[in-house]
Design a protein around this motif. Structure first.
Motif, mmCIF file in Angstrom:
data_model
loop_
_atom_site.group_PDB
_atom_site.id
_atom_site.type_symbol
_atom_site.label_atom_id
_atom_site.label_comp_id
_atom_site.label_asym_id
_atom_site.label_seq_id
_atom_site.Cartn_x
_atom_site.Cartn_y
_atom_site.Cartn_z
ATOM 1 N N ALA A 199 -9.869 -111.706 -15.881
ATOM 2 C CA ALA A 199 -8.870 -110.910 -16.597
ATOM 3 C C ALA A 199 -9.515 -110.163 -17.762
ATOM 4 N N LEU A 200 -10.413 -110.838 -18.490
ATOM 5 C CA LEU A 200 -11.057 -110.181 -19.624
ATOM 6 C C LEU A 200 -11.984 -109.065 -19.178
ATOM 7 N N MET B 217 0.186 -107.037 -10.530
ATOM 8 C CA MET B 217 -1.130 -107.582 -10.802
ATOM 9 C C MET B 217 -2.095 -106.410 -10.955
ATOM 10 N N TRP B 218 -3.254 -106.659 -11.576
ATOM 11 C CA TRP B 218 -4.168 -105.556 -11.838
ATOM 12 C C TRP B 218 -4.941 -105.193 -10.568
ATOM 13 N N ASN C 5 -5.089 -99.481 -14.519
ATOM 14 C CA ASN C 5 -3.902 -99.906 -13.789
ATOM 15 C C ASN C 5 -2.985 -98.746 -13.428
ATOM 16 N N PHE D 73 -8.067 -119.519 -8.030
ATOM 17 C CA PHE D 73 -9.262 -119.698 -8.861
ATOM 18 C C PHE D 73 -8.981 -120.692 -9.975
ATOM 19 N N SER D 74 -10.057 -121.182 -10.607
ATOM 20 C CA SER D 74 -9.902 -122.060 -11.762
ATOM 21 C C SER D 74 -9.432 -121.237 -12.960
ATOM 22 N N ARG D 75 -8.882 -121.923 -13.955
ATOM 23 C CA ARG D 75 -8.380 -121.226 -15.137
ATOM 24 C C ARG D 75 -9.482 -120.404 -15.817
ATOM 25 N N ALA D 76 -10.675 -120.991 -15.915
ATOM 26 C CA ALA D 76 -11.772 -120.293 -16.591
ATOM 27 C C ALA D 76 -12.128 -119.020 -15.830
ATOM 28 N N GLN E 294 -10.157 -117.321 -13.821
ATOM 29 C CA GLN E 294 -9.065 -116.361 -13.969
ATOM 30 C C GLN E 294 -9.169 -115.636 -15.313
ATOM 31 N N THR E 295 -9.434 -116.410 -16.375
ATOM 32 C CA THR E 295 -9.536 -115.799 -17.698
ATOM 33 C C THR E 295 -10.716 -114.839 -17.762
ATOM 34 N N ARG E 296 -11.823 -115.264 -17.156
ATOM 35 C CA ARG E 296 -13.016 -114.426 -17.180
ATOM 36 C C ARG E 296 -12.754 -113.102 -16.460
ATOM 37 N N ASN F 120 -10.440 -103.589 -16.753
ATOM 38 C CA ASN F 120 -10.293 -102.428 -17.619
ATOM 39 C C ASN F 120 -8.802 -102.137 -17.782
ATOM 40 N N PRO F 121 -8.252 -102.248 -18.992
ATOM 41 C CA PRO F 121 -6.808 -102.078 -19.166
ATOM 42 C C PRO F 121 -6.299 -100.714 -18.726
ATOM 43 N N GLU F 122 -7.164 -99.708 -18.738
ATOM 44 C CA GLU F 122 -6.691 -98.369 -18.382
ATOM 45 C C GLU F 122 -6.699 -98.109 -16.886
#
Lengths: 215, 200
Positions: free
Chosen positions: B160-161, B131-132, B168, B151-154, B156-158, B164-166
């Motif tokens: 995740a977006l 996980m991040w 990790n 958490f709710s799906r929304a 979780q998506t929020r 920062n991908p770098e």
């Protein structure tokens, strides 16, 4: 009529006519725009450069589609672009975990317009069987999608059918449509669907109907 | 025989042992686990020089302790040994690291920490691996974790977006000094002090 530019500007009547012509040519279809649309769309649809984003078994079917037996080069996808900067079609082949969501979004943002997106397979389109804590429930929650290809994984014929559908869609595009390339985010958090709809996505389905959420 | 030799060397610290489907399993008390693993690795008769896996098991019975599992193998003798430690879930989940014995334990222990929330004391860089870094919902493989997350799906998506991908990766994995300033503050601190950190 041979008017000098200064004279034209000074004359309110000619100015209005010029305005009308410009307005008409940009906002409503006419002979010129439809011919131009036809030409541009014909060129675009027959040279789509795909950016394959393979994350799971759908990528194997994608490779089969690209290889000699099915050969998507027949549809103008001669060049597989492994850089988002030189790609037209984003093909998401496989499941996308939440950890990959910002990566997916960044690649989509790096692609220049015009660009389209094919969501290949059940997982990319809806989360598929992965109705769990780690999986994006359909990539349309984070980016716009033009064509959904169902299947788990779809056979190459299915993907080719999706590509043909996308080509049909491109045929119908016109640059007089101002909203054509507009990407509407919901709010500032980067979602492509309203939060209520994202919450609904996995509610009645999946293999975990008995699960309750504490928040 | 490994078990009798272990009992001889560690006495009551060897809680019990069992042979199930031909696999030897030894339960060791938490206080002596590091000594036992070091002994198994260093003693010439034992020679368990390969750490196959570290994982954890939580049973459905909530009273039953959580077990940490070390799967060892001796490449020369071609034998396997499974070592377990039972952790009471009411106390903090802590075991000593065996990263000093097998360097390969690094990511295995990070995975157990990420999925079960077990702290390996002495680990040089204990942070989430699957996980991040900013994942806030808890430890997914625990029995009290709902399959779809807290958490709710929304939400979780929020979240995740917003990640920062770098962020990790450790500095060694990235080898880009610029990304250092984009990492979470707590992670920067850890990287500065750990063996992996080389920024002052």
């Amino acid at each position: 009529m041979g008017l000098e530019p200064e004279q034209r500007l000074d004359n309110p009547a000619t100015e209005n006519v010029a305005d009308d012509i410009t307005e008409m040519s940009v906002t409503s279809p006419n002979w010129v725009t439809t011919r131009l649309d036809f030409l541009v769309n014909w060129a675009r649809k027959n040279s789509l450069w795909p950016m394959p984003f393979g994350t799971a078994c759908c990528a194997i079917e994608y490779m089969a589609t690209a290889a000699s037996r099915f050969d998507i080069a027949r549809f103008g996808m001669e060049r597989q672009s492994f850089s988002p900067r030189q790609a037209d079609v984003f093909i998401c082949a496989g499941r996308v975990p939440f950890k990959l969501a910002p990566v997916l979004r960044r690649i989509w943002d790096q692609m220049p317009q015009p660009k389209w997106c094919i969501s290949m397979g059940a997982c990319a389109s809806s989360g598929g069987i992965f109705d769990n804590y780690s999986m994006v429930q359909g990539i349309d929650t984070i980016m716009p999608v033009d064509v959904y290809v169902p299947g788990c994984p779809p056979r190459p014929e299915g993907l080719i059918y999706g590509i043909r559908l996308l080509q049909k869609k491109i045929e119908g595009e016109t640059f007089t449509d101002e909203a054509l390339r507009e990407e509407r985010l919901v709010g500032r958090d980067g979602l492509f669907l309203p939060p209520e709809r994202v919450d609904e996505l996995s509610e009645p389905f999946g293999n975990s109907v008995q699960q309750t959420r504490s928040a | 025989m490994t078990v009798s030799a272990l009992r001889e060397a560690f006495g009551s610290a060897i809680v019990r042992h069992a042979v199930i489907c031909g696999d030897t399993i030894v339960w060791v008390s938490r206080d002596r686990i590091h000594d036992a693993l070091a002994w198994l690795q260093a003693t010439p008769d034992q020679d368990y020089n390969y750490l196959t896996d570290i994982t954890a098991v939580e049973y459905r019975d909530t009273e039953r302790p959580l077990e940490i599992v070390w799967q060892l193998r001796s490449l020369a003798r071609k034998v396997d040994l499974r070592v377990k430690v039972a952790l009471d879930k009411r106390a903090p989940l802590e075991v000593p690291t065996c990263w000093d014995l097998w360097k390969g334990a690094d990511w295995l222990e990070r995975e157990v920490y990420d999925m079960f929330g077990v702290t390996f004391t002495g680990h040089p860089d204990l942070r989430r691996i699957l996980m991040w870094e900013t994942y806030a919902e808890g430890y997914p493989l625990r029995k009290d974790f709902p399959l779809r997350g807290h958490f709710s799906r929304a939400e979780q998506t929020r979240q995740a977006l917003a990640a920062n991908p770098e962020a990790n990766y450790s500095l060694e994995e990235l080898s880009i000094a610029e990304a250092y300033h984009e990492l979470p503050k707590e992670m920067r601190e850890r990287l500065r002090h750990g063996e992996r950190g080389f920024l002052k």
